[in-house]
Scaffold this motif. Structure first.
Motif, PDB file in Angstrom:
ATOM      1  N   ALA A  38      -0.086  10.552   6.026  1.00 38.85           N
ATOM      2  CA  ALA A  38       0.013  10.671   4.571  1.00 38.85           C
ATOM      3  C   ALA A  38       1.103  11.676   4.237  1.00 38.85           C
ATOM      4  CB  ALA A  38      -1.313  11.131   3.985  1.00 38.85           C
ATOM      5  N   ARG A  39       1.866  11.382   3.190  1.00 36.85           N
ATOM      6  CA  ARG A  39       2.810  12.372   2.665  1.00 36.85           C
ATOM      7  C   ARG A  39       2.029  13.332   1.773  1.00 36.85           C
ATOM      8  NH1 ARG A  39       8.445  11.900   0.868  1.00 36.85           N
ATOM      9  NH2 ARG A  39       8.371   9.639   1.003  1.00 36.85           N
ATOM     10  N   CYS A  40       2.200  14.623   2.008  1.00 37.30           N
ATOM     11  CA  CYS A  40       1.515  15.647   1.226  1.00 37.30           C
ATOM     12  C   CYS A  40       2.582  16.631   0.764  1.00 37.30           C
ATOM     13  CB  CYS A  40       0.466  16.351   2.071  1.00 37.30           C
ATOM     14  SG  CYS A  40      -0.826  15.245   2.682  1.00 37.30           S
ATOM     15  N   GLY A  41       3.113  16.404  -0.417  1.00 40.81           N
ATOM     16  CA  GLY A  41       4.205  17.255  -0.907  1.00 40.81           C
ATOM     17  C   GLY A  41       5.382  17.187   0.050  1.00 40.81           C
ATOM     18  N   GLU A  42       5.802  18.349   0.552  1.00 43.21           N
ATOM     19  CA  GLU A  42       6.932  18.388   1.479  1.00 43.21           C
ATOM     20  C   GLU A  42       6.499  18.177   2.927  1.00 43.21           C
ATOM     21  OE1 GLU A  42      10.243  18.583   0.481  1.00 43.21           O
ATOM     22  OE2 GLU A  42       9.084  18.127  -1.340  1.00 43.21           O
ATOM     23  N   TYR A  43       5.245  17.848   3.116  1.00 41.43           N
ATOM     24  CA  TYR A  43       4.719  17.738   4.475  1.00 41.43           C
ATOM     25  C   TYR A  43       4.236  16.321   4.782  1.00 41.43           C
ATOM     26  CZ  TYR A  43       4.497  22.757   3.691  1.00 41.43           C
ATOM     27  OH  TYR A  43       4.805  24.052   3.382  1.00 41.43           O
ATOM     28  N   TYR A  90       9.156   7.995   5.566  1.00 40.35           N
ATOM     29  CA  TYR A  90       9.008   8.836   4.364  1.00 40.35           C
ATOM     30  C   TYR A  90      10.374   9.273   3.816  1.00 40.35           C
ATOM     31  CZ  TYR A  90       3.977   9.108   5.300  1.00 40.35           C
ATOM     32  OH  TYR A  90       2.659   8.796   5.492  1.00 40.35           O
ATOM     33  N   ARG A  91      11.334   9.543   4.715  1.00 38.13           N
ATOM     34  CA  ARG A  91      12.662   9.950   4.233  1.00 38.13           C
ATOM     35  C   ARG A  91      13.398   8.780   3.573  1.00 38.13           C
ATOM     36  NH1 ARG A  91      12.747  12.474   9.410  1.00 38.13           N
ATOM     37  NH2 ARG A  91      14.238  10.908  10.107  1.00 38.13           N
ATOM     38  N   ALA A  92      13.205   7.582   4.142  1.00 34.70           N
ATOM     39  CA  ALA A  92      13.935   6.419   3.624  1.00 34.70           C
ATOM     40  C   ALA A  92      13.317   5.849   2.350  1.00 34.70           C
ATOM     41  CB  ALA A  92      13.987   5.317   4.692  1.00 34.70           C
ATOM     42  N   ARG A  93      12.034   6.095   2.154  1.00 30.54           N
ATOM     43  CA  ARG A  93      11.327   5.489   1.012  1.00 30.54           C
ATOM     44  C   ARG A  93      10.554   6.554   0.240  1.00 30.54           C
ATOM     45  NH1 ARG A  93       9.552  -0.147   1.496  1.00 30.54           N
ATOM     46  NH2 ARG A  93       8.055   0.432  -0.085  1.00 30.54           N
ATOM     47  N   PRO A  94      11.181   7.185  -0.769  1.00 27.68           N
ATOM     48  CA  PRO A  94      10.498   8.248  -1.526  1.00 27.68           C
ATOM     49  C   PRO A  94       9.205   7.782  -2.196  1.00 27.68           C
ATOM     50  CG  PRO A  94      12.848   8.154  -2.063  1.00 27.68           C
ATOM     51  CD  PRO A  94      12.557   6.952  -1.222  1.00 27.68           C
ATOM     52  N   ASP A  95       9.095   6.469  -2.443  1.00 27.20           N
ATOM     53  CA  ASP A  95       7.890   5.947  -3.106  1.00 27.20           C
ATOM     54  C   ASP A  95       6.687   5.890  -2.169  1.00 27.20           C
ATOM     55  OD1 ASP A  95       9.489   3.888  -1.747  1.00 27.20           O
ATOM     56  OD2 ASP A  95       7.876   2.530  -2.359  1.00 27.20           O
ATOM     57  N   VAL A  96       6.931   5.964  -0.888  1.00 29.41           N
ATOM     58  CA  VAL A  96       5.850   5.774   0.084  1.00 29.41           C
ATOM     59  C   VAL A  96       5.068   7.071   0.295  1.00 29.41           C
ATOM     60  CG1 VAL A  96       5.365   5.381   2.543  1.00 29.41           C
ATOM     61  CG2 VAL A  96       6.901   3.835   1.298  1.00 29.41           C
ATOM     62  N   LYS A  97       3.746   6.981   0.136  1.00 29.45           N
ATOM     63  CA  LYS A  97       2.878   8.140   0.366  1.00 29.45           C
ATOM     64  C   LYS A  97       2.004   7.975   1.605  1.00 29.45           C
ATOM     65  CE  LYS A  97       4.126   9.732  -3.766  1.00 29.45           C
ATOM     66  NZ  LYS A  97       5.445  10.377  -3.761  1.00 29.45           N
ATOM     67  N   TRP A  98       1.884   6.736   2.103  1.00 30.77           N
ATOM     68  CA  TRP A  98       1.031   6.458   3.253  1.00 30.77           C
ATOM     69  C   TRP A  98       1.739   5.517   4.221  1.00 30.77           C
ATOM     70  CZ3 TRP A  98      -3.851   8.258   4.468  1.00 30.77           C
ATOM     71  CH2 TRP A  98      -4.411   9.106   3.507  1.00 30.77           C
ATOM     72  N   ALA A 171       2.677  -0.621   8.030  1.00 30.38           N
ATOM     73  CA  ALA A 171       2.452  -0.880   6.609  1.00 30.38           C
ATOM     74  C   ALA A 171       2.657   0.412   5.845  1.00 30.38           C
ATOM     75  CB  ALA A 171       1.043  -1.416   6.374  1.00 30.38           C
ATOM     76  N   VAL A 172       3.154   0.282   4.619  1.00 30.08           N
ATOM     77  CA  VAL A 172       3.386   1.451   3.778  1.00 30.08           C
ATOM     78  C   VAL A 172       2.726   1.225   2.431  1.00 30.08           C
ATOM     79  CG1 VAL A 172       5.598   1.864   4.935  1.00 30.08           C
ATOM     80  CG2 VAL A 172       5.557   0.558   2.796  1.00 30.08           C
ATOM     81  N   GLY A 173       2.426   2.335   1.733  1.00 27.84           N
ATOM     82  CA  GLY A 173       1.799   2.189   0.430  1.00 27.84           C
ATOM     83  C   GLY A 173       1.851   3.471  -0.373  1.00 27.84           C
ATOM     84  N   ALA A 174       1.548   3.315  -1.663  1.00 25.12           N
ATOM     85  CA  ALA A 174       1.501   4.479  -2.542  1.00 25.12           C
ATOM     86  C   ALA A 174       0.148   5.177  -2.447  1.00 25.12           C
ATOM     87  CB  ALA A 174       1.776   4.050  -3.979  1.00 25.12           C
TER      88      ALA A 174
END
Lengths: 201, 201, 201, 201
Positions: A38-43, A90-98, A171-174
């Motif tokens: 999971a993307r968590c802010g800058e982490y 995560y770097r290539a797709r700013p919209d992706v959170k998971w 798979a990726v998702g918001a």
């Protein structure tokens, strides 16, 4: 790491654990295969290497930077060896959170053929769309992370799922739910495609 | 809506939740696919759009009129986009109290062929009978609701199950249990038909 | 019925409920298919007609005589329509204390071919042995009960399992566990036989 | 036996029970098939004969010597008839602390062909490696134990999994988790190989 990230991102921690177990129970992964982040802010928070998804605990999660370097972990734990390509996504797709990487059998079988997945159902057409195939790369290698980046960038921001040839799916998702449901739908769609082709052969 | 329909129809609310989860656990649907509804007097209660059937709660149910219009919902929730054809079934078949639309894999594979399902077992002959195939239609469209109506009316009052081509299945019943058991029996019957044909090929 | 048979035979009541649910959870039956019975002294206890095996309760069990006639039941409940052939088995095989009739998919597919099941594994050779095929008969008919009797008598006292063509399987045992484990082994053996033949085709 | 081995080796007792049930729930074994053991110092603890893996309890575990002789058991219980080849593995491979023998369907189907398992995925190449095929032998026989020893010694210390032709699989590990995860990965790998071959036929 000074701040208590497992508390700060308690919702993501809980969701990784829940969907990891769901993926195992649904048969989308087995043994110690697969990893979820999971993307968590800058982490990034990601499952540890060698942990079975049926048994993820907060101690089996690792905090990493967006370049994929581990920042905090329980003693003896290291991040999934696939952290590199998670971070690349995560770097290539700013919209992706998971991001979820699983090993479902029918998707792997379909991916071995190398041909495009036919979208045989309304659900596949509506919620899945075209599923690019990422070429083979050594797990954990820089080359694989680059191959993932290339495929993800080329596919564009609407693409939710990828085959990883001879490896599994990505798979990726918001949200955790979006990302996980895409995995289930891809595996069902691959199973339908495999059976339909066997059936018509 | 003044009256508390979730209390008035507590039994139906509970049954939708129970059978939705059963359908997911049994592998008859995945991700956010499928929708289940019940006729409640002059109303329909149906699962919300985008809710996974493994996780339906009372807040994820919507009260609709028999013409398919939403009458009451929790904030932010909308009825399944397939409410139109559920409503069409209730209008065409006064005996029907339950409608389930699921996405089981072998039924979808069979439906893709377009030929009639052979009734290979005593159970299929006794409890299922002929299974018409509803032609393809855009999910949520008026055309699909009309295609469903045409098939349901033409099939007559004894028909319990339909294939929805490139989409899934549709089952109807006088009780939640009848409707759900028909779904399980149809998927087993489609699996037997697919395997039998592969086997004899 | 004066005596409280649900208490007198509490162990059998509990075992029928437990193994009925196990059969459903294992995918050996679906919907309201299948029925399980136990010999209790001069009586038979059998699951009710139209009860899903996932949901058997003591009230859904019926006391019958060894000729298959119902002796006691909760209001509105009737014994499985297959009570006739269960009773026939108990009369033909004094050693049998348990009878299960289930509808597992691969066993049904194998039975449709009508050829003998090859015993491809050590377990099948050791614990299953030859599996006769009982010919088709209308469910609940006297003819089906007679066909079952003929097959059971002809097969002799060592036979534990039978295919019922276009219908399912029949397993017998001295204990609930024996009878149920035979069902699981038969379905695995049929799946191996079907896949092996597909694989070698 | 004077010392209370179920307490001394409480962790292994708990792990055998847990992974036995997991193997059943995952469909890697059915009925009373399969057996799991752990090396405990100079002893072996193994599941009893005729116990279903879904229902192992401490009383259903037997203490044996490294030559496979039973040393302590609950009244009426005997060790698995395959204790001989478990013991043979422990003697041939000092690094092995866990042995599992299961009956998963796709592995059995692959093993029936007698050809080498192709390592079609990164996971199979990384974590499984070559999977030797142990020839057919009567269950419980000295010949089978010797065939297992020959295969295990010939394969060398890096081999984690074996097909047992017409019988099932054998996996070894330094921990219960390693051993069990190898079983899951082998079955997935065999399923992929079977489906890939069917698909390309």
């Amino acid at each position: 790491m000074e701040f208590n990230w497992r508390d700060t991102y308690a919702r993501q921690v809980q969701d990784i654990i829940e969907y990891s177990e769901a993926a195992y129970q649904r048969g989308l992964v087995s043994g110690t295969g697969g990893n979820i982040s999971a993307r968590c802010g800058e982490y990034i928070i990601i499952t540890a290497t060698n942990v079975p998804l049926r048994r993820v605990t907060p101690e089996k999660l690792i905090l990493c930077s967006l370049d994929g370097s581990p920042l905090d972990a329980a003693p003896g734990e290291r991040p999934s060896k696939e952290t590199g390509f998670h971070a690349a996504v995560y770097r290539a797709r700013p919209d992706v959170k998971w991001v979820a990487h699983l090993h479902p059998v029918y998707s792997i079988v379909w991916g071995l053929q190398g041909s495009e997945l036919p979208l045989l159902t309304e659900s596949a057409r509506l919620k899945l769309g075209q599923v690019p195939i990422i070429p083979v790369g050594t797990p954990g290698s820089k080359e694989l992370a680059e191959a993932v980046t290339t495929s993800v960038v080329k596919a564009g921001p609407k693409t939710r799922a990828f085959f990883m040839r001879e490896h599994g799916i990505l798979a990726v998702g918001a949200t955790a739910a979006d990302c996980y449901h895409t995995c289930e739908l891809l595996e069902d769609s691959a199973k339908i495609a495999v059976l339909d082709r066997l059936f018509k052969a």
